[in-house]
Design an enzyme around this catalytic site. Structure first.
Site, PDB file in Angstrom:
ATOM      1  N   LYS A 260       2.474  11.420  -3.378  1.00 13.57           N
ATOM      2  CA  LYS A 260       1.487  10.670  -4.163  1.00 13.57           C
ATOM      3  C   LYS A 260       0.504  11.613  -4.873  1.00 13.57           C
ATOM      4  O   LYS A 260      -0.051  11.277  -5.907  1.00 13.57           O
ATOM      5  CB  LYS A 260       0.728   9.725  -3.215  1.00 13.57           C
ATOM      6  CG  LYS A 260      -0.250   8.782  -3.898  1.00 13.57           C
ATOM      7  CD  LYS A 260      -0.750   7.769  -2.902  1.00 13.57           C
ATOM      8  CE  LYS A 260      -1.883   6.921  -3.411  1.00 13.57           C
ATOM      9  NZ  LYS A 260      -2.321   5.927  -2.454  1.00 13.57           N
TER      10      LYS A 260
ATOM     11  N   GLU B 208      -7.296   0.400  -4.584  1.00 14.68           N
ATOM     12  CA  GLU B 208      -7.294   0.329  -3.119  1.00 14.68           C
ATOM     13  C   GLU B 208      -8.620  -0.198  -2.548  1.00 14.68           C
ATOM     14  O   GLU B 208      -8.598  -1.071  -1.676  1.00 14.68           O
ATOM     15  CB  GLU B 208      -6.961   1.709  -2.535  1.00 14.68           C
ATOM     16  CG  GLU B 208      -5.486   2.046  -2.723  1.00 14.68           C
ATOM     17  CD  GLU B 208      -5.157   3.513  -2.545  1.00 14.68           C
ATOM     18  OE1 GLU B 208      -6.043   4.277  -2.113  1.00 14.68           O
ATOM     19  OE2 GLU B 208      -4.017   3.907  -2.848  1.00 14.68           O
TER      20      GLU B 208
ATOM     21  N   ASP C  49       0.886  -1.162   0.000  1.00 14.86           N
ATOM     22  CA  ASP C  49       0.000   0.000   0.000  1.00 14.86           C
ATOM     23  C   ASP C  49       0.924   1.212   0.000  1.00 14.86           C
ATOM     24  O   ASP C  49       1.555   1.520   1.007  1.00 14.86           O
ATOM     25  CB  ASP C  49      -0.879  -0.044   1.264  1.00 14.86           C
ATOM     26  CG  ASP C  49      -1.653   1.253   1.494  1.00 14.86           C
ATOM     27  OD1 ASP C  49      -1.630   2.133   0.609  1.00 14.86           O
ATOM     28  OD2 ASP C  49      -2.284   1.372   2.570  1.00 14.86           O
TER      29      ASP C  49
ATOM     30  N   ASP D  27     -12.883   5.538   2.587  1.00 14.51           N
ATOM     31  CA  ASP D  27     -11.437   5.564   2.846  1.00 14.51           C
ATOM     32  C   ASP D  27     -10.986   6.989   3.147  1.00 14.51           C
ATOM     33  O   ASP D  27     -10.872   7.817   2.246  1.00 14.51           O
ATOM     34  CB  ASP D  27     -10.708   5.001   1.610  1.00 14.51           C
ATOM     35  CG  ASP D  27      -9.201   4.892   1.821  1.00 14.51           C
ATOM     36  OD1 ASP D  27      -8.704   5.415   2.837  1.00 14.51           O
ATOM     37  OD2 ASP D  27      -8.528   4.292   0.968  1.00 14.51           O
TER      38      ASP D  27
END
Ligand code: AMP
Length: 645
Positions: free
Chosen positions: A71, A170, A8, A193
């Site tokens: 990211k 994800e 991850d 999330d």
């Protein structure tokens, strides 16, 4: 074969996980830590970057050399970043249409190079934990990542020395980690999330053992960091009130290095307090000598934190509603709401999500939630908090990795066919049975017949690829199905392709007249080298016009050859009853078809399709009286047979 790990690669934290004896687990580093902050400190040129916790500690002291949240920039062009995107204390270049870069110590670091440093650390941690070399990985990305962002993530993995076996979404990984055994065969799941820097709400459908993301909405600038920022502001106000000093920089004036350090310290304290308040009702914040003559001492309560955090958490609601609307669902249609991301440990987040989705009448038990199964039974979705929210994605990636490496069986492969699958048919053409990007498992079939009279068998040649001609695609295997002789076009052979959850293609061919059948397993239809897939797709685009021209030619050729063959036979059968001029006319038409067929070029396998099509049409018209004559004869013969004159 070396083990495949699941990674991850998060905005705030990254994790590496594996499946050991059937149990997925997150691997710890030498210090026993399972979360690696996705932070890289670039000290001096030529010096090895610091990664993870040590880098994170330097975020407060050396903010301009410490890169975090990279990211957000991966796979994005420098000139598409907004001011909010670029609100980071390290030097981020935003000019040009190339990738955004971090320009430090004479080197322009791309976001994938920075991410590669995080991945290298995870790889080293995994190697020392597993005691073997680790070179293969499954890496997760948000469901909304586009191709450029996915490719850049893959490149980061490669720069870190991994072969990236799969990039997976994800939410899909999270759903895998939550276990399929707990789900009904046909389930609808929402994955909420909320991480450090990003939020998304994805709706997944589990259907015949495969997850599909059916809607996703989110905000790449919304997460726990915003709560930290708001708490930091709150603490800064306290400091300003108590010390009489001004901490905020106004207007265009840049913050001084000292001010930056004070803010970084406040921010670190704010996050720690926020985390503590997920399990406590109050916490004391103490920052001795925050300013040369001032120490901060402040008691923050959960109520106060929730007052500060509520407007931020409320911003996630709009995305939940949009995802539901896109999926055409209402909250009560969902079976579960899965919580993912460290920030969902906050009781307020759980409470609000439970309220919005009508999940549960919950009661608090020492900071956690006891979820109302009674309510679930009454029809609302179950709020599932069974897995560590910050580990779920990595665990799911590890499960996917174990499936790929064959360490875990009897579980799903969440996959699509990377290339089309089909059969070679008349004229060496590809006949697609299962198109590219079909979700597996899948079953599809078609009926075929013979091209020539008295054919006793049929060759089933299974192909994979995107090209029109069989020979340009990959051959997965061949077998022959035998049957009794019959005129062409009479036999009916049903061919069915079935790809199971493990990606294995079974091909069934059945002669419908006799019921005779063969089932032949082919090699995996899914485990294909990504580069080879890309090449195949690129080639199909590059040759699209030529391929289409070839298909048209081959189809025209098949038709013309069959028409000419039938015409010759008719001519031979009826020659004695025909006028010589008519025979010459038909023969000329036949010659025109032969001439048109002869235009085929050996190098391209293509000829003058238009010429052939019009020659074929002319032949059909010329032989029309022949066909009528034959028809009359057949009718006459039949009537005679039955004694009718
Ligand atoms: P992630 O991106 O999933 O690693 O989540 C990181 C975010 O979760 C950060 O903003 C953390 O401060 C936050 N976080 C981690 N643990 C907790 C906790 N126990 N309570 C509240 N927030 C947390």
């Amino acid at each position: 074969m070396s083990k495949i790990v699941g990674i991850d690669l998060g905005t705030t934290n990254s994790l590496v996980a594996t499946v050991d004896s059937g149990i997925p687990l997150v691997l710890a580093d030498a210090g026993g830590k399972r979360l690696t902050p996705s932070v890289v400190h670039l000290s001096k040129p030529g010096e090895k970057p610091l990664v993870g916790l040590p880098a994170s500690r330097l975020r407060a002291l050396r903010p301009s050399e410490t890169v975090y949240s990279v990211k957000r920039f991966i796979g994005r062009r420098a000139n598409e970043l907004t001011d909010t995107d670029a609100d980071v204390p390290y030097p981020l270049s935003r000019s040009g249409s190339g990738p955004a870069t971090i320009d430090l110590h004479g080197h322009s670091w791309t976001p994938e190079e920075i991410s590669a440093e995080v991945l290298k650390k995870l790889r080293a941690d995994a190697e020392s934990s597993l005691g073997e070399s680790v070179t293969r990985a499954v890496i997760t990305v948000p469901a909304y990542f586009n191709d450029a962002q996915r490719n850049a993530t893959k490149r980061a993995g490669e720069l870190a020395g991994f072969t990236v076996e799969r990039i997976i979404n994800e939410p899909t990984a999270a759903a895998l980690a939550y276990g399929l055994d707990k789900l009904k065969e046909k389930s609808k799941i929402a994955v909420y999330d909320l991480g450090g820097g990003t939020f998304d709400l994805s709706i997944l459908e589990l259907n015949e053992a495969v997850f599909q993301v059916i809607a996703t909405h989110g905000n790449t600038r919304l997460g726990g960091d915003d709560i930290d920022r708001a708490v930091t502001e709150h603490l800064a106000s306290q400091v300003e009130q108590q010390s009489g000093k001004v901490l905020r920089h106004t207007g265009t004036r840049q913050a001084s290095p000292e001010q930056l350090i004070v803010w970084s310290k406040l921010r670190e304290a704010a996050e720690q307090a926020k985390i503590k308040l997920s399990t406590e009702n109050e916490t004391d914040i103490a920052l001795p000598f925050l300013l040369p003559d001032y120490s901060l001492s402040y008691r923050l309560t959960r109520d106060e934190l929730e007052r500060i955090a509520r407007p931020i958490v409320l911003r996630t609601r709009e995305h939940c509603l949009r995802s539901l609307a896109d999926a055409g669902l209402e909250a009560r249609d969902l079976d579960q709401v899965i919580l993912v991301g460290g920030q969902t440990r906050m009781p307020l987040v759980r409470q609000l999500v439970a309220e919005w989705f009508g999940c549960a009448e919950f009661e608090e038990t020492r900071g956690g939630l006891r979820l109302g199964t009674e309510y679930h039974e009454a029809g609302g979705p179950l709020l599932n908090t069974g897995v560590n929210p910050d580990e779920a994605v990595a665990l799911g990636a590890a499960i996917q990795a174990a499936i790929l490496s064959g360490d875990l069986r009897n579980v799903l492969l969440l996959d699509v066919t990377p290339l089309s699958l089909g059969l070679e048919t008349f004229g060496g053409l590809m006949n697609v049975i299962i198109p590219r990007n079909t979700t597996i498992p899948v079953k599809a079939g078609e009926m075929f017949t013979t091209a020539v009279d008295n054919q006793r068998d049929m060759l089933i040649h299974v192909l994979q690829g995107e090209r029109e001609r069989a020979k340009d695609n990959w051959s997965l295997g061949k077998f022959t199905l035998e049957f009794g002789p019959a005129p062409r076009g009479v036999p009916r052979v049903g061919v069915q392709f079935e790809i199971d959850a493990n990606g294995i293609l079974n091909v069934l061919a059945r002669d419908t007249r006799t019921g005779k059948e063969k089932i032949v397993p082919m090699k995996s239809a899914v485990d294909v080298d990504d580069e080879a897939v890309t090449r195949m797709v690129e080639e199909s685009v590059e040759h699209a016009f030529a391929d289409l021209a070839t298909r048209r030619w081959v189809e025209a050729k098949l038709k013309a050859s069959a028409t000419a063959k039938a015409a010759r036979k008719c001519l031979a059968d009826t020659r004695d009853d025909l006028e010589p001029e008519y025979i010459t006319q038909v023969e000329a038409a036949l010659q025109a078809v032969s001439d048109a067929l002869a235009t085929e070029q050996p190098n391209t396998g293509c000829g003058d399709t238009k010429l052939l099509q019009s020659a074929c049409k002319a032949l059909e018209e010329a032989t029309q009286p022949l066909a009528e004559l034959l028809m009359e004869r057949v009718t006459e013969a039949l009537l005679n047979q039955r004694g009718i004159t």
